[in-house]
Enzyme design. Structure first.
Site, short mmCIF file in Angstrom:
data_model
loop_
_atom_site.label_atom_id
_atom_site.label_comp_id
_atom_site.label_asym_id
_atom_site.label_seq_id
_atom_site.Cartn_x
_atom_site.Cartn_y
_atom_site.Cartn_z
N HIS B 180 77.50 54.92 -61.19
CA HIS B 180 76.41 55.05 -62.16
C HIS B 180 76.72 54.07 -63.28
O HIS B 180 77.72 54.24 -63.98
CB HIS B 180 76.34 56.46 -62.73
CG HIS B 180 75.87 57.47 -61.73
ND1 HIS B 180 74.59 57.95 -61.72
CD2 HIS B 180 76.51 58.05 -60.69
CE1 HIS B 180 74.45 58.80 -60.71
NE2 HIS B 180 75.61 58.89 -60.07
N ASP B 306 66.91 62.43 -56.85
CA ASP B 306 67.79 62.77 -57.96
C ASP B 306 67.50 64.19 -58.46
O ASP B 306 67.21 64.40 -59.63
CB ASP B 306 67.64 61.74 -59.09
CG ASP B 306 68.81 61.79 -60.05
OD1 ASP B 306 69.85 62.38 -59.70
OD2 ASP B 306 68.68 61.25 -61.16
#
Lengths: 321, 425
Positions: B180, B306
């Protein structure tokens, strides 16, 4: 929900006062006119109590410390004959225990009619307005960096007293625009009232991204920003800004952006100097300017009472329909 | 159980199938497509006329609430939501409580998923111990118990030396690192994209450079260490262009974007809509269009939803105090179909990016309808319309920015290992 939909009720009246953004020009004029009546302009003193909010309960809900705003709201509510309760809530301890919504529900259960809210988070007043019972009005006393609409109105009131016609003016807002709710609300109010030239002045580190989209011109150089302006609004510089690598030092800030008599010479001869307070003498403004003949800083404070009376009266008016 | 799915329009991008054919299932696997095997007698026939038959969807990031956050969701509730959304494989990131940095946590998650029986759950192990970015997690042990990759979830690793060593170690044991990209200093107190909208709302912003600088550093470290890496949830055009360039140079990197970032932009946060609070933040229109283009051109190799269910309290606060995330499993397919309707992708490409592509990134056998493959299947009606409401959401999390919107595309059947785990009339 847009800010306008939230603030104006189905009768077109002001239900909440969260932000100036999106409000109709006539409504701002109404607030200023109302405030003028309350200010008792003939004698230059505020009027005695009026019974407009008799029997109503106003709760000042301050999650962030404030002296000026809180006391003027208290005085304003008192002069409208409301019952006033001021609560200072430490936001950090509030976070640990009771949630914001729980606090609201409890206060609602005490049958109040109006909340004046100050909070360190942007959008807090908006959040509260969307969650209170429909009979309650919410007035934003400042939320994070977002808005401080009553400050913008009292600034507009002060400008109107001195300059009369907004449509001819150049106004410079100088300093920490990035963190300033006052700057944002002033920009919206002045735009709506028709000011053609609004400038923001400050170092790149204190100018937020995309501020031009609000309808302002950005100046990094103070002298260029002040040239031929009718009004200068200085913003308070918080000391903690030095820590965030935004500025080297307060002395350097004063050297580049501090307002002095010398610097003010490029402005119009009848320029007025404003500041939402509290002022940092020798940081953003020289004492000679703050206390000088062009300063209207203390007038702003007294106008705060009349303007807040006007806003509260208008919101209370929407409740009686 | 022998189930035949008859008359449906089968789309299986991995095998280049896009035609009306029957599907025959036996002993949990795809026995045949087209003609039934000799002597096959279906115990149940699912009439799929007018419906689409695709591999069950493979989700790259689903937070399930367990362990540690059962007030937001449980493996039971979220695998049920997955089945309702046609999702048959869920990849759980390691930011559970406790963190997935010991085999015991992995085993707990696997056990609960098996007990629920409605979706497969695979785990990403922690890259650093407790995700603190200081010491390496026991990646070898995590791999042994089935972790499909390692990641520090959304917790940044500011120390580049630690990141380098973690990548080297992951490369040593052959694990993909899921990254990320977010520079913690540039992101600082921000929760929304830095731009005109954040300025207007007075919310501290996260600049584009918070992502691109981190992508740049990580790409250089990937090149140096030779690790296989996957960038999760890229949000800016600039960073997908950087990944595309690295792929052209032959670096073993892939990337995904979330379906939310393909539909929403920063302006949707206006009115302090905490349901649009996601991480990375929703960017501007230009970035969204750039992500769409990257998806079309295959630079971004997979879509994900997500999924992050939240309890009601987590979203009922002033914006900056709310928690990020969207309960997304049940809107993923309809929102992907919306991309198809808007001409962003053709149907087969959209399906590929939700099935075979994420399965390949995870290195798992899933996402196809090949003969002999596990029969994880989604059967949906592409034209059925329905309105998303809190009541319609099976997930424990009711946090969707699409509440009240009409969705086109309804999952009619979900099969997991040949068993029907979701059925709606």
């Amino acid at each position: 929900m847009t800010a306008r939909d939230l603030q104006i009720n189905e009768h077109g009246r002001l239900q909440h006062f969260i932000t100036v953004e999106g409000l109709p020009r006539q409504l701002l004029i109404d607030i200023l006119d109302r405030a003028e009546g309350f200010a008792g302009l003939g004698g230059g003193r505020a009027v005695k109590k009026v019974p407009l909010l008799r029997g109503k309960t106003v709760i000042n809900l301050f999650f962030e410390p404030s002296t000026r705003t809180r006391t003027t709201f208290e005085l304003a509510a008192n002069r409208l004959s409301a019952d006033v309760l001021s609560l200072n809530i430490d936001a950090s301890s509030a976070k640990k225990g009771e949630s914001l919504l729980d606090t609201l529900r409890n206060l609602e259960a005490m049958h109040c009619d109006m909340f004046v809210v100050r909070h360190n988070l942007s959008g807090a007043a908006h959040f509260i307005a969307t969650h209170v019972s429909p009979h309650i009005s919410v007035i934003n006393g400042g939320d994070g960096r977002h808005a401080h609409p009553t400050q913008a109105m009292l600034d507009a009131f002060t400008i109107r007293q001195h300059k009369h016609d907004f449509r001819m003016l150049s106004v410079a807002i100088v300093g920490d625009i990035l963190h300033s709710r006052v700057a944002r609300s002033n920009i919206h109010a002045l735009r709506i009232l028709g000011v053609p030239d609004i400038r923001v002045v400050g170092p790149h580190t204190l100018i937020p991204a995309g501020i031009e989209t609000l309808g302002v011109r950005v100046f990094q150089d103070l002298e260029a920003g002040l040239r031929d302006v009718d009004v200068v609004i200085m913003l308070r510089l918080q000391q903690e800004r030095m820590r965030g690598a935004l500025l080297p030092s307060s002395s350097e800030y004063f050297r580049l952006y501090g307002l002095t008599e010398q610097r003010l010479r490029v402005a119009k001869p009848d320029v007025i100097v404003m500041h939402p307070g509290p002022i940092n003498r020798g940081v953003e403004i020289d004492s000679a300017v703050a206390d000088g003949s062009r300063s209207v800083i203390l007038q702003q404070v007294s106008h705060g009472i009349a303007v807040r009376m006007a806003v509260m009266a208008l919101c209370a008016g929407s409740q009686t329909e | 159980m022998r189930i035949a799915i008859s008359g449906g329009h089968v789309i299986d991008p991995a095998n280049d199938i896009d035609a009306v054919v029957d599907v025959f299932i036996e002993a949990g696997r795809i026995a045949a497509l087209g003609r039934a095997p000799k002597g096959y007698k279906a115990e149940r026939t699912v009439n799929a006329r007018g419906l689409h038959v695709i591999p069950g969807l493979v989700e790259l990031s689903a937070r399930l609430g367990e362990p540690g956050y059962t007030h937001k969701g449980t493996i039971a509730s979220e695998t049920r939501a997955a089945a309702a959304g046609g999702v048959t494989t869920l990849c759980c990131p390691p930011d559970t409580l406790p963190v997935i940095d010991t085999p015991a946590v992995v085993e707990l998650i696997h056990q609960r998923a098996t007990a629920s029986g409605r979706a497969r759950v695979v785990c990403l192990g922690a890259l650093t111990r407790e995700l603190k970015g200081e010491l390496l997690a026991g990646m070898g042990g995590l791999r042994q118990v089935g972790c499909v990759g390692v990641s520090n979830a959304r917790v940044p690793i500011p120390n580049s030396e630690v990141m380098r060593r973690a990548m080297e170690y992951a490369a040593t044991i052959g694990m993909t690192v899921f990254l990320h990209a977010e520079d913690p200093w540039l992101a600082a107190q921000g929760h929304v994209h830095e731009g005109a909208t954040s300025t207007r709302m007075g919310l501290p912003g996260i600049p584009e450079t918070a992502e691109t600088i981190s992508v740049a550093r990580d790409l250089l470290l990937i090149e140096q260490t030779g690790v296989r890496a996957h960038f999760c949830r890229l949000s800016t055009s600039r960073s997908v262009a950087m990944v595309a360039e690295a792929r052209r140079r032959g670096l073993p990197v892939t990337a995904d974007v979330s379906i939310q970032h393909l539909h929403l932009i920063d302006e949707d946060v206006a009115g302090y809509n905490s349901l649009c609070h996601v991480r990375p933040p929703l960017r501007g229109r230009r970035d969204r269009d750039g992500l769409r283009k990257a998806l079309r051109k295959g630079v971004v190799t997979a879509m994900c939803c997500d999924h992050q269910p939240q309890d009601q309290d987590a979203k009922k606060l002033p914006f900056d105090a709310t928690e990020p995330g969207v309960s997304a499993l049940e809107t993923w397919l309809p929102l992907a179909l919306r991309l198809v309707n808007e001409g962003v992708l053709d149907m087969a490409a959209a399906i590929a990016q939700m099935t075979a592509a994420p399965a390949e990134i995870l290195g798992i056998e899933a996402g196809t309808l090949s003969e002999g493959a596990t029969a994880d299947i989604c059967v949906f009606d592409a034209n059925a319309q329905w309105v998303l409401s809190e009541d319609s959401l099976v997930s424990h999390g009711k946090n969707s920015p699409f509440l009240g919107e009409t969705m086109r595309g309804r999952v009619c059947y979900t099969l997991l290992g040949g068993a029907i785990v979701h059925e709606s009339a």
